[in-house]
Motif scaffolding. Structure first.
Motif, short mmCIF file in Angstrom:
data_model
loop_
_atom_site.label_atom_id
_atom_site.label_comp_id
_atom_site.label_asym_id
_atom_site.label_seq_id
_atom_site.Cartn_x
_atom_site.Cartn_y
_atom_site.Cartn_z
N UNK A 1 -12.01 41.17 92.51
CA UNK A 1 -10.66 40.83 93.08
C UNK A 1 -10.23 42.10 93.78
N UNK A 2 -10.19 43.42 93.32
CA UNK A 2 -9.74 44.22 94.01
C UNK A 2 -10.63 44.80 95.44
N UNK A 3 -11.94 44.53 95.10
CA UNK A 3 -12.76 44.90 96.24
C UNK A 3 -12.74 43.93 97.42
N UNK A 4 -12.19 42.80 97.10
CA UNK A 4 -12.13 41.56 98.21
C UNK A 4 -13.47 40.79 98.17
N UNK A 5 -14.23 40.94 97.12
CA UNK A 5 -15.38 39.97 96.94
C UNK A 5 -14.79 38.70 96.65
N UNK A 6 -13.88 38.70 95.78
CA UNK A 6 -13.02 37.30 95.42
C UNK A 6 -11.75 37.47 96.11
N UNK A 7 -11.57 36.90 97.25
CA UNK A 7 -10.30 36.84 97.94
C UNK A 7 -9.33 35.86 97.42
N UNK A 8 -8.08 35.96 97.71
CA UNK A 8 -6.97 34.83 97.05
C UNK A 8 -7.48 33.50 97.64
N UNK A 9 -7.63 32.62 96.71
CA UNK A 9 -7.94 31.23 96.92
C UNK A 9 -9.20 30.89 96.60
N UNK A 10 -10.08 32.09 96.14
CA UNK A 10 -11.28 31.92 95.88
C UNK A 10 -11.40 31.08 94.42
N UNK A 11 -12.35 30.12 94.39
CA UNK A 11 -12.59 29.18 93.10
C UNK A 11 -13.14 29.84 91.94
N UNK A 12 -12.99 30.06 90.60
CA UNK A 12 -13.51 30.61 89.80
C UNK A 12 -14.28 29.51 88.72
N UNK A 13 -15.46 29.56 88.86
CA UNK A 13 -16.41 28.29 87.78
C UNK A 13 -16.88 29.11 86.73
N UNK A 14 -16.42 28.90 85.57
CA UNK A 14 -16.82 29.62 84.28
C UNK A 14 -18.31 29.59 84.32
N UNK B 1 -18.19 31.75 76.38
CA UNK B 1 -17.15 32.15 75.59
C UNK B 1 -16.50 33.19 75.90
N UNK B 2 -17.12 34.69 76.54
CA UNK B 2 -16.44 35.82 76.91
C UNK B 2 -15.89 35.53 78.45
N UNK B 3 -16.46 34.72 79.03
CA UNK B 3 -16.10 34.31 80.51
C UNK B 3 -14.60 33.39 80.26
N UNK B 4 -14.44 32.49 79.17
CA UNK B 4 -13.23 31.86 79.03
C UNK B 4 -12.16 32.72 78.29
N UNK B 5 -12.43 33.71 77.51
CA UNK B 5 -11.61 34.63 77.19
C UNK B 5 -11.05 35.63 78.25
N UNK B 6 -11.94 36.08 79.13
CA UNK B 6 -11.55 36.93 80.25
C UNK B 6 -10.51 36.19 81.30
N UNK B 7 -10.99 34.87 81.43
CA UNK B 7 -10.18 33.86 82.37
C UNK B 7 -8.51 33.87 81.77
N UNK B 8 -8.42 33.67 80.41
CA UNK B 8 -7.35 33.71 79.72
C UNK B 8 -6.44 34.97 80.04
N UNK B 9 -7.12 36.26 80.00
CA UNK B 9 -6.61 37.48 80.23
C UNK B 9 -6.15 37.55 81.57
N UNK B 10 -6.95 37.24 82.55
CA UNK B 10 -6.76 37.41 84.03
C UNK B 10 -5.56 36.48 84.40
N UNK B 11 -5.40 35.38 83.80
CA UNK B 11 -4.23 34.49 84.09
C UNK B 11 -3.05 35.02 83.66
N UNK B 12 -3.25 35.75 82.54
CA UNK B 12 -1.87 36.38 81.73
C UNK B 12 -1.52 37.48 82.62
N UNK B 13 -2.26 38.02 83.33
CA UNK B 13 -1.90 39.38 84.17
C UNK B 13 -1.54 38.83 85.58
N UNK B 14 -1.68 37.64 85.80
CA UNK B 14 -1.36 37.08 87.27
C UNK B 14 -2.31 37.36 88.18
N UNK B 15 -3.61 37.67 87.93
CA UNK B 15 -4.48 37.72 89.00
C UNK B 15 -5.19 36.45 89.24
N UNK B 16 -5.21 35.45 88.59
CA UNK B 16 -5.52 34.21 88.77
C UNK B 16 -4.70 33.02 88.44
#
Length: 224
Positions: free
Chosen positions: A22-35, A47-62
């Motif tokens: 996300x920071x490097x621009x590989x995943x720009x704003x609006x990029x869809x994340x498929x687990x 499982x680790x992807x699901x957990x990471x997605x939850x953390x990313x959402x909590x941090x406001x990045x997705x």
């Protein structure tokens, strides 16, 4: 393709890889994340992807967008200001505490100076190379160095959530506008005040540095 090795905390690794993209621009704003795709690309289970997605959402990045699922969130100017306000307070306090440690124990100044100047040198090298990733890494390295030498073990942990959000904003700006070397002169100035054992000046320089960074980023994104 980035593939994760089998080590204990896969969630943290997936989280960091997605943050980096996300920071490097590989995943720009609006990029869809498929687990499923992330799990396959990183060579891990869902499982680790699901957990990471939850953390990313909590941090406001997705963010979750209806039936589309998760996507990279757009930068939010008010949120950016709020993160910088808190980071400014933490950075000022960290610089003050580090300088106060030097007052109490002058022998620390030599170690602080050597380690700090090493980071400044790397930062200037990153600016001259034009590498966005290296510039962000060294910027982060300097400030986390100050958090460390503040002597408060909670400082870095408290600052980390704000850095995760702001690293992404820094990446967007640096890909379009080169970082001036004067930014690293400010870092050197903060370090000089710390090793001189000048708490008031160290705190002021740290806060001024964050204020300037805030101004530069807000101006950039307000124009878009």
């Amino acid at each position: 393709m980035s593939v994760i090795r089998a080590v204990p905390n896969l969630t943290d690794q997936v989280y960091q890889l997605v943050v980096d993209e996300i920071c490097d621009g590989v995943l720009p704003a609006g990029a869809h994340l498929v687990q499923e795709r992330l799990a396959e690309r990183f060579g891990v289970s869902r499982q680790p992807v699901q957990q990471a997605i939850a953390l990313l959402k909590a941090d406001g990045l997705i963010e979750e967008v209806g039936k589309r699922g998760m996507q990279v969130a757009s930068l939010d100017l008010p949120a950016m200001r709020h993160h910088y306000q808190l980071r400014g307070a933490l950075d000022g306090l960290a610089a003050r505490l580090a300088a106060e440690r030097v007052v109490c124990n002058p022998d620390l100044s030599r170690d602080f100076e050597k380690r700090g100047l090493d980071i400044v040198a790397r930062g200037l090298k990153a600016v001259r190379s034009g590498s966005v990733g290296n510039q962000i890494r060294e910027e982060s390295a300097f400030h986390f160095f100050v958090y460390e030498i503040s002597g408060n073990p909670l400082m870095a942990k408290s600052a980390e959530p704000h850095w995760r959000y702001l690293r992404r904003a820094m990446g967007d700006r640096l890909r379009e506008t080169p970082q001036p070397e004067t930014i690293w002169e400010q870092h050197r100035g903060i370090l000089e005040a710390i090793i001189a054992g000048a708490p008031d000046e160290a705190e002021k320089r740290a806060k001024d540095h964050v204020a300037l960074a805030t101004e530069m980023l807000i101006e950039k994104f307000s124009m878009e």
